[in-house]
Write a protein that holds these residues in place. Structure first.
Motif, PDB file in Angstrom:
ATOM      1  N   ALA A  12      10.687 -29.341 -28.622  1.00 17.13           N
ATOM      2  CA  ALA A  12      11.280 -30.611 -29.052  1.00 17.13           C
ATOM      3  C   ALA A  12      10.196 -31.540 -29.609  1.00 17.13           C
ATOM      4  O   ALA A  12      10.366 -32.143 -30.668  1.00 17.13           O
ATOM      5  CB  ALA A  12      12.004 -31.267 -27.874  1.00 17.13           C
TER       6      ALA A  12
ATOM      7  N   GLY B  23       8.883 -18.551 -21.224  1.00 11.95           N
ATOM      8  CA  GLY B  23      10.331 -18.608 -21.383  1.00 11.95           C
ATOM      9  C   GLY B  23      10.908 -17.513 -22.253  1.00 11.95           C
ATOM     10  O   GLY B  23      10.756 -16.311 -21.958  1.00 11.95           O
TER      11      GLY B  23
ATOM     12  N   ASN C 125      11.590 -32.960 -16.480  1.00 11.13           N
ATOM     13  CA  ASN C 125      10.308 -33.576 -16.106  1.00 11.13           C
ATOM     14  C   ASN C 125      10.348 -35.079 -16.390  1.00 11.13           C
ATOM     15  O   ASN C 125       9.865 -35.554 -17.413  1.00 11.13           O
ATOM     16  CB  ASN C 125       9.160 -32.953 -16.907  1.00 11.13           C
ATOM     17  CG  ASN C 125       8.904 -31.518 -16.499  1.00 11.13           C
ATOM     18  OD1 ASN C 125       9.082 -31.152 -15.334  1.00 11.13           O
ATOM     19  ND2 ASN C 125       8.505 -30.688 -17.451  1.00 11.13           N
TER      20      ASN C 125
HETATM   21  C1  LIG Z   1      12.430 -17.691 -18.481  1.00  7.15           C
HETATM   22  C2  LIG Z   1      13.079 -18.512 -19.551  1.00  7.15           C
HETATM   23  C3  LIG Z   1      13.753 -17.873 -20.570  1.00  7.15           C
HETATM   24  C4  LIG Z   1      14.355 -18.612 -21.576  1.00  7.15           C
HETATM   25  N1  LIG Z   1      14.999 -17.937 -22.556  1.00  7.15           N
HETATM   26  C5  LIG Z   1      15.604 -18.633 -23.535  1.00  7.15           C
HETATM   27  C6  LIG Z   1      16.255 -17.944 -24.587  1.00  7.15           C
HETATM   28  O1  LIG Z   1      16.270 -16.715 -24.633  1.00  7.15           O
HETATM   29  N2  LIG Z   1      16.846 -18.672 -25.547  1.00  7.15           N
HETATM   30  C7  LIG Z   1      16.855 -20.048 -25.521  1.00  7.15           C
HETATM   31  O2  LIG Z   1      17.450 -20.676 -26.413  1.00  7.15           O
HETATM   32  N3  LIG Z   1      16.228 -20.728 -24.533  1.00  7.15           N
HETATM   33  C8  LIG Z   1      15.603 -20.055 -23.556  1.00  7.15           C
HETATM   34  N4  LIG Z   1      14.937 -20.733 -22.580  1.00  7.15           N
HETATM   35  C9  LIG Z   1      14.932 -22.213 -22.614  1.00  7.15           C
HETATM   36  C10 LIG Z   1      13.908 -22.769 -23.615  1.00  7.15           C
HETATM   37  O3  LIG Z   1      12.662 -22.153 -23.382  1.00  7.15           O
HETATM   38  C11 LIG Z   1      13.801 -24.291 -23.458  1.00  7.15           C
HETATM   39  O4  LIG Z   1      15.069 -24.854 -23.701  1.00  7.15           O
HETATM   40  C12 LIG Z   1      12.816 -24.930 -24.423  1.00  7.15           C
HETATM   41  O5  LIG Z   1      11.585 -24.279 -24.366  1.00  7.15           O
HETATM   42  C13 LIG Z   1      12.629 -26.415 -24.076  1.00  7.15           C
HETATM   43  O6  LIG Z   1      11.702 -27.007 -24.942  1.00  7.15           O
HETATM   44  P1  LIG Z   1      11.173 -28.488 -24.647  1.00  7.15           P
HETATM   45  O7  LIG Z   1      10.409 -28.918 -25.844  1.00  7.15           O
HETATM   46  O8  LIG Z   1      12.290 -29.347 -24.198  1.00  7.15           O
HETATM   47  O9  LIG Z   1      10.200 -28.358 -23.392  1.00  7.15           O
HETATM   48  P2  LIG Z   1       8.773 -27.650 -23.222  1.00  7.15           P
HETATM   49  O10 LIG Z   1       8.545 -26.576 -24.204  1.00  7.15           O
HETATM   50  O11 LIG Z   1       8.696 -27.324 -21.774  1.00  7.15           O
HETATM   51  O12 LIG Z   1       7.735 -28.816 -23.555  1.00  7.15           O
HETATM   52  C14 LIG Z   1       7.513 -29.917 -22.699  1.00  7.15           C
HETATM   53  C15 LIG Z   1       6.032 -30.244 -22.698  1.00  7.15           C
HETATM   54  O13 LIG Z   1       5.840 -31.546 -22.108  1.00  7.15           O
HETATM   55  C16 LIG Z   1       4.696 -31.519 -21.257  1.00  7.15           C
HETATM   56  N5  LIG Z   1       4.812 -32.637 -20.290  1.00  7.15           N
HETATM   57  C17 LIG Z   1       5.572 -32.712 -19.178  1.00  7.15           C
HETATM   58  N6  LIG Z   1       5.442 -33.929 -18.586  1.00  7.15           N
HETATM   59  C18 LIG Z   1       4.576 -34.642 -19.340  1.00  7.15           C
HETATM   60  C19 LIG Z   1       4.035 -35.971 -19.280  1.00  7.15           C
HETATM   61  N7  LIG Z   1       4.370 -36.858 -18.330  1.00  7.15           N
HETATM   62  N8  LIG Z   1       3.151 -36.352 -20.236  1.00  7.15           N
HETATM   63  C20 LIG Z   1       2.807 -35.517 -21.229  1.00  7.15           C
HETATM   64  N9  LIG Z   1       3.290 -34.252 -21.344  1.00  7.15           N
HETATM   65  C21 LIG Z   1       4.160 -33.823 -20.420  1.00  7.15           C
HETATM   66  C22 LIG Z   1       4.775 -30.128 -20.646  1.00  7.15           C
HETATM   67  O14 LIG Z   1       3.537 -29.695 -20.135  1.00  7.15           O
HETATM   68  C23 LIG Z   1       5.217 -29.283 -21.848  1.00  7.15           C
HETATM   69  O15 LIG Z   1       4.117 -28.817 -22.602  1.00  7.15           O
HETATM   70  C24 LIG Z   1      14.288 -20.033 -21.572  1.00  7.15           C
HETATM   71  C25 LIG Z   1      13.576 -20.693 -20.553  1.00  7.15           C
HETATM   72  C26 LIG Z   1      12.981 -19.942 -19.559  1.00  7.15           C
HETATM   73  C27 LIG Z   1      12.207 -20.658 -18.486  1.00  7.15           C
END
Ligand SMILES: Cc1cc2nc3c(=O)[nH]c(=O)nc-3n(C[C@H](O)[C@H](O)[C@H](O)COP(=O)(O)OP(=O)(O)OC[C@H]3O[C@@H](n4cnc5c(N)ncnc54)[C@H](O)[C@@H]3O)c2cc1C
Length: 468
Positions: free
Chosen positions: A15, A46, A265
Motif C-alpha cells: 500500500a 506472505g 498495526n
Molecule cells: C502467509 C500470507 C499469505 C498471503 N497470501 C496472499 C495471497 O496469496 N494473495 C493476496 O492477495 N494476499 C495475500 N496475503 C495478504 C497480503 O500479503 C497483504 O494483504 C499485503 O501484503 C498487505 O500490504 P500492506 O502494504 O498493507 O502491508 P505490509 O506489506 O505489511 O507493509 C506495512 C509496512 O509498514 C511497516 N510499519 C508497521 N508499523 C510501522 C510504524 N509505526 N512506522 C513505520 N512503519 C511501520 C511494516 O514494517 C511494513 O513494512 C498473504 C499474507 C500472508 C501473511
C-alpha cells in the motif's frame, strides 16, 4: 530537528509503495518511513513464499495419481524438505530484492528506516526527527495474532512471520485457525509429510458462508488431514511438545501454526493524537472510496484498516490514498468486485456478494455445478468440488458465487469480471467457452442458473440475435 514535506507515507509495504508512486507522479516532496523489515509482507512472508511452498507440495502430491495414469515409481519419490524450504527462501529473496530494487534502494534521505508515530494530524515523530507534512498516508500493514495465553509456549508455536525460516518441517503440527493462511500452509505441510491436525472454532473453513461449498471443501480437505471444527483450541506445553485440545479431542504435536488472523498495526502510531474518535479496535473513521480519515489530510490504506486484507486491494487503496494525499480535494474511486482466493487444492474462491448477505432473499436465485462430471477435471484427476453462482431472480444480473474447484483461481477471475461488468447470466453464456476446458464447469453453473431466473432470452441459450 523538523523536516517539512508535502506528503509523508508510513509503511513501505504494497500500500505504501503504491501510494508513493502516485505522490511521485504528482511531483510532490515526500518521505517514506518504514519500521521493521522493508521488502513488503507479500514478498517476505506472505503471498510469494507461501505460493512457492504450496507449489512444491502440489508437485510432490501429484505422485499419488501416477498409478492411475499407468506411470509407475511414484511411491518411490521423496522430497528433501530442508532443501525445499531453502528453495522457498531463495525465491523469497529474489522477490524481496526485486521489490527493494524497484523502490527503497533508489531513495536517498526520502527513505527513513524507523517507526513513526503521530504527535498531531500533520506531524510525526520518527526517532529524533519531527516530520511536518501537508498530508500523511498510514500504510503500516498487519501482524499475526497470537493470543496472550499462548505467548509463553515459545518456539513450540510458529506464525507465518517465522514459518518459512524453519530449517525443516516438524513431524507433527496442529494448524490453529483454518482461514486462508491455515488451510494453504496446513494442506501443503501435510502433503510434504507432516502429520497435520487442523482446528477451528467455527464450523466453516476459509471463511465460507455458502453451506454447499463449505461442506464440499470440508469433505475434500478433510480427506487429506483431520479437521476439528466447532470447538476452540486450547494449547498447553507437554515437555518440549504441545498438547492441543478442542472439545473432547486432543493430540500431542511438535508444533502449532497459529493462523487465527492478523491484527492491524495501529498500536504504535498514537492515533489518539489525530483528535478523532477511534473505534473499539483503535481504528479512526475513514472513507473506503477516498481512504481519507475523517476530514483530516490523513489517509489509511492496506491491511492496517482491517477491511480487505489482500494484496490487490492494498495496492488499490495505496494508489487512492497517494493520489488524494498529493491533491487538495479527496476524490472517490470505485472499488472492485470482491474476489478472494485460497490457494489450497482444489482452490476455494469467493466472488462478489457473499452468500450470507443473499441467503433468504426471494429476489435472489442460486445454482450449482458439481465438479464430478466435468470432463477436463476428470482427465486431470481433479474432478472434486462444486461451483455455486448467484443472480438477481428478475433480471438475471450476476451477483457473485463461491466454489471449491480445480483452477478456481482462474474461474474466480472470470466470474468476478462478469459481475463487475454487470453481466446477466444470459450475457455471460453468450461469451465463448472452448472445449474441453475447466471453464465449461462455470458454463454449466450458468446454464443451471439461467433456468432459475425470470429474464430468459428468446434466442437459443448462448446465442445473441444479430441486430442490423
Ligand atoms: C502467509 C500470507 C499469505 C498471503 N497470501 C496472499 C495471497 O496469496 N494473495 C493476496 O492477495 N494476499 C495475500 N496475503 C495478504 C497480503 O500479503 C497483504 O494483504 C499485503 O501484503 C498487505 O500490504 P500492506 O502494504 O498493507 O502491508 P505490509 O506489506 O505489511 O507493509 C506495512 C509496512 O509498514 C511497516 N510499519 C508497521 N508499523 C510501522 C510504524 N509505526 N512506522 C513505520 N512503519 C511501520 C511494516 O514494517 C511494513 O513494512 C498473504 C499474507 C500472508 C501473511
Amino acid at each position: 530537528m523538523t523536516r517539512k514535506v508535502e506528503v509523508a507515507i508510513i509503511g513501505s509495504g504494497t500500500a505504501g509503495l503504491n501510494a508513493m508512486g502516485q505522490v511521485r507522479r504528482a511531483g510532490k516532496r515526500f518521505v517514506l518511513i518504514n519500521g521493521g523489515e522493508p521488502g513488503t509482507t507479500c514478498a517476505r512472508v506472505g503471498c510469494m513464499p507461501s505460493k512457492a511452498f504450496i507449489q512444491i507440495a502440489e508437485d510432490f502430491h501429484r505422485r499419488k495419481i501416477f498409478s492411475r495414469h499407468a506411470i509407475s515409481g511414484g511411491e518411490g519419490l521423496s522430497v528433501d524438505v530442508g532443501e525445499a524450504l531453502e528453495h522457498v527462501r531463495d525465491l523469497r529473496d529474489i522477490f524481496v530484492d526485486r521489490v527493494l530494487g524497484n523502490s527503497t534502494d533508489n531513495l536517498g534521505d526520502e527513505f527513513i528506516q524507523d517507526y513513526a508515530r503521530f504527535i498531531a494530524p500533520n506531524r510525526l515523530q520518527v526517532g529524533d526527527e519531527e516530520i511536518e507534512a501537508d498530508a500523511i498516508v498510514i500504510a503500516t500493514g498487519s501482524t499475526p495474532i497470537v493470543p496472550d495465553v499462548w505467548k509463553d509456549l515459545g518456539d513450540r508455536i510458529v506464525t507465518t512471520d517465522r514459518f518459512f525460516e524453519m530449517e525443516t518441517l516438524p513431524e507433527s503440527m496442529a494448524v490453529i485457525g483454518l482461514g486462508v493462511i491455515g488451510l494453504e500452509l496446513g494442506q501443503a505441510a501435510s502433503r510434504l509429510g507432516v502429520e497435520v491436525t487442523g482446528v477451528d472454532a467455527a464450523e466453516v473453513i476459509s471463511g465460507l458462508t455458502d453451506p454447499v461449498v463449505n461442506q464440499s471443501a470440508i469433505e475434500i480437505i478433510g480427506d487429506e488431514f483431520p479437521l476439528w471444527l466447532g470447538e476452540p483450541a486450547e494449547l498447553s506445553a507437554e515437555g518440549e511438545r504441545l498438547r492441543v485440545r478442542a472439545g473432547d479431542r486432543e493430540v500431542v504435536v511438535d508444533k502449532a501454526l497459529i493462523s487465527v488472523g492478523r491484527r492491524p498495526n495501529l498500536d504504535a502510531l498514537d492515533l489518539e493524537n489525530l483528535g478523532v474518535e477511534l473505534d473499539e479496535n483503535g481504528l479512526p473513521p475513514y472513507n473506503p472510496e477516498t481512504m481519507q480519515v475523517a476530514d483530516l489530510p490523513v489517509y489509511i490504506a492496506g491491511d492496517v484498516n482491517g477491511d480487505l486484507p489482500i494484496l490487490h486491494e492494498a495496492g488499490d487503496e495505496g494508489r487512492i490514498a497517494g493520489y488524494n494525499a498529493a491533491r487538495s480535494a479527496a476524490e472517490a474511486f470505485e472499488r472492485k468486485t470482491p474476489l478472494a482466493i485460497t490457494f489450497c487444492d482444489p482452490n476455494i474462491v469467493t466472488v462478489g456478494a457473499c452468500w450470507s448477505s443473499l441467503e433468504g432473499r426471494d429476489d435472489v436465485v442460486a445454482a450449482e455445478m458439481p465438479m464430478g462430471p466435468v470432463g477436463r477435471a476428470l482427465i486431470m484427476a481433479k474432478n472434486k468440488g462444486v461451483i455455486r453462482v448467484y443472480a438477481d431472480k428478475k433480471t438475471g444480473r450476476l451477483l457473485g458465487g463461491a466454489m471449491v474447484a480445480v483452477k478456481g483461481e482462474s474461474l474466480g477471475h472470470l466470474l468476478a469480471w462478469a459481475v463487475q461488468q454487470g453481466l446477466t447470466v444470459a450475457e455471460a453464456l453468450q461469451l465463448p467457452y472452448y472445449h474441453p476446458v475447466i471453464e465449461e464447469a462455470l458454463q454449466g453453473a450458468f446454464n443451471n442458473l439461467l433456468e432459475k431466473v425470470d429474464a430468459k432470452p428468446g434466442a437459443p441459450v448462448g446465442l445473441k440475435r444479430k441486430v442490423d
